[in-house]
Design a protein around this motif. Structure first.
Motif, short mmCIF file in Angstrom:
data_model
loop_
_atom_site.label_atom_id
_atom_site.label_comp_id
_atom_site.label_asym_id
_atom_site.label_seq_id
_atom_site.Cartn_x
_atom_site.Cartn_y
_atom_site.Cartn_z
N GLY A 1 0.70 -1.11 0.08
CA GLY A 1 -0.02 0.07 -0.05
C GLY A 1 0.76 1.31 -0.15
N GLY A 2 2.08 1.30 0.05
CA GLY A 2 2.88 2.31 -0.08
C GLY A 2 3.44 2.96 1.46
N THR A 3 3.17 2.15 2.59
CA THR A 3 3.41 2.46 3.76
C THR A 3 5.01 2.29 3.96
OG1 THR A 3 1.32 2.26 4.63
CG2 THR A 3 3.06 2.41 6.38
N THR A 4 5.58 3.26 4.49
CA THR A 4 7.10 3.08 4.80
C THR A 4 7.58 3.11 6.29
OG1 THR A 4 7.50 5.62 4.23
CG2 THR A 4 7.67 4.13 2.28
N HIS A 5 8.65 2.55 6.29
CA HIS A 5 9.35 2.72 7.79
C HIS A 5 10.78 2.66 7.46
CE1 HIS A 5 9.93 1.42 11.78
NE2 HIS A 5 10.87 0.72 11.28
N TYR A 6 11.44 3.30 8.28
CA TYR A 6 12.72 3.77 8.08
C TYR A 6 13.37 3.65 9.68
CZ TYR A 6 11.95 6.06 3.93
OH TYR A 6 11.40 6.34 2.75
N GLU A 7 14.69 2.82 9.69
CA GLU A 7 15.34 2.75 11.01
C GLU A 7 15.83 4.22 11.40
OE1 GLU A 7 15.60 0.13 13.07
OE2 GLU A 7 13.89 -0.42 11.66
N ASP A 8 16.07 4.49 12.70
CA ASP A 8 16.49 5.86 13.08
C ASP A 8 17.69 6.22 12.38
OD1 ASP A 8 15.17 5.79 16.45
OD2 ASP A 8 14.14 6.23 14.35
N SER A 9 18.67 5.07 12.21
CA SER A 9 19.97 5.60 11.69
C SER A 9 19.86 5.95 10.28
CB SER A 9 20.94 4.36 11.56
OG SER A 9 20.20 3.36 11.17
N VAL A 10 18.72 5.96 9.50
CA VAL A 10 18.75 6.35 8.09
C VAL A 10 17.70 7.48 7.76
CG1 VAL A 10 19.71 4.14 7.56
CG2 VAL A 10 17.35 4.46 7.35
N GLY B 1 15.48 10.43 7.08
CA GLY B 1 16.10 12.04 6.69
C GLY B 1 17.21 11.57 5.62
N ARG B 2 17.66 10.50 5.56
CA ARG B 2 18.78 10.43 4.55
C ARG B 2 18.55 9.47 3.29
NH1 ARG B 2 23.55 8.09 5.89
NH2 ARG B 2 22.83 6.75 7.66
N PHE B 3 17.78 8.29 3.81
CA PHE B 3 17.59 6.97 2.92
C PHE B 3 16.19 7.35 2.61
CE2 PHE B 3 20.88 3.89 4.05
CZ PHE B 3 21.83 4.97 3.94
N THR B 4 15.60 7.13 1.32
CA THR B 4 14.14 7.17 0.95
C THR B 4 13.85 5.64 0.09
OG1 THR B 4 13.96 9.57 0.49
CG2 THR B 4 12.43 8.29 -0.44
N ILE B 5 12.64 5.08 0.40
CA ILE B 5 12.28 3.80 -0.06
C ILE B 5 11.26 4.05 -0.80
CG2 ILE B 5 11.15 3.06 1.72
CD1 ILE B 5 11.85 0.24 1.07
N SER B 6 11.18 3.62 -2.29
CA SER B 6 10.06 3.89 -2.97
C SER B 6 9.76 2.51 -4.06
CB SER B 6 10.43 4.99 -3.77
OG SER B 6 11.28 4.95 -4.70
N ARG B 7 8.78 2.41 -4.66
CA ARG B 7 8.38 1.58 -5.40
C ARG B 7 7.88 1.90 -6.72
NH1 ARG B 7 5.46 -2.65 -2.07
NH2 ARG B 7 5.24 -3.75 -3.81
N ASP B 8 8.22 0.96 -7.82
CA ASP B 8 7.53 1.13 -9.00
C ASP B 8 6.68 -0.28 -9.30
OD1 ASP B 8 6.79 1.17 -11.78
OD2 ASP B 8 8.54 2.14 -12.38
N ASN B 9 5.49 -0.19 -9.19
CA ASN B 9 4.71 -1.61 -9.24
C ASN B 9 4.76 -2.21 -10.67
OD1 ASN B 9 4.08 -1.55 -6.49
ND2 ASN B 9 2.24 -0.32 -6.57
N ALA B 10 4.73 -1.16 -11.56
CA ALA B 10 4.65 -1.56 -13.04
C ALA B 10 6.05 -2.58 -13.41
CB ALA B 10 4.68 -0.45 -13.90
N LYS B 11 7.05 -2.21 -12.46
CA LYS B 11 8.18 -2.88 -12.86
C LYS B 11 8.70 -3.90 -11.71
CE LYS B 11 10.21 0.93 -15.66
NZ LYS B 11 11.60 1.87 -15.66
N ASN B 12 7.70 -3.95 -10.83
CA ASN B 12 8.01 -5.02 -10.09
C ASN B 12 9.55 -4.55 -9.00
OD1 ASN B 12 5.75 -6.44 -9.70
ND2 ASN B 12 6.48 -7.88 -11.26
N THR B 13 9.58 -3.27 -8.77
CA THR B 13 10.80 -2.93 -8.31
C THR B 13 10.75 -1.93 -7.27
OG1 THR B 13 12.12 -3.05 -10.67
CG2 THR B 13 13.13 -1.76 -9.03
N VAL B 14 11.62 -2.04 -6.32
CA VAL B 14 11.55 -1.34 -5.29
C VAL B 14 12.98 -0.70 -4.96
CG1 VAL B 14 11.79 -1.27 -2.59
CG2 VAL B 14 10.19 -2.47 -3.71
#
Length: 117
Positions: free
Chosen positions: A54-63, A65-78
């Motif tokens: 559904g697009g909900t994201t979670h990050y560890e505190d260490s990353v 503000g610096r890392f961003t996770i995203s997905r392209d469902n059409a390409k089955n790629t994160v």
């Protein structure tokens, strides 16, 4: 079965950026969450970030503000966009696909990220 293939690792100087990709194939409908984990030499594997179908994201505190996770469902790629990299981010980064229904985890082969000071 699900196959996960990571790419995008490499060597970068501190403060630089890299973008990792994780492409899934096979029975991808089974996967509810895709996550990135990392394992540094002599340390245990640890979570970095995750994203649900559904697009909900979670990050560890260490990353945060610096890392961003995203997905392209059409390409089955994160993707994992990593900015402001630090030497302590050096590790092998693994993609994980979790099936809640089947209580199963799938792992990629990992990609090396090295940050020089």
């Amino acid at each position: 079965q699900v196959q996960l293939v990571e790419s995008g690792g490499g060597l970068v100087q501190a403060g630089g950026s890299l973008r990792l990709s994780c492409t899934a194939s096979g029975s991808t409908y089974m996967i509810n969450v895709i996550g990135w984990y990392r394992q540094a030499p002599g340390k245990q594997r640890e979570p970095v970030a995750g994203i649900t179908n559904g697009g909900t994201t979670h990050y560890e505190d260490s990353v945060k503000g610096r890392f961003t996770i995203s997905r392209d469902n059409a390409k089955n790629t994160v993707f994992l966009q990593m900015n402001s990299l630090k030497p302590e981010d050096t590790a092998i980064y693994y993609c994980n696909g979790r099936s809640l229904l089947y209580n199963t985890n799938y792992w990629g082969q990992g990609t090396q990220v090295t940050v020089s000071s």
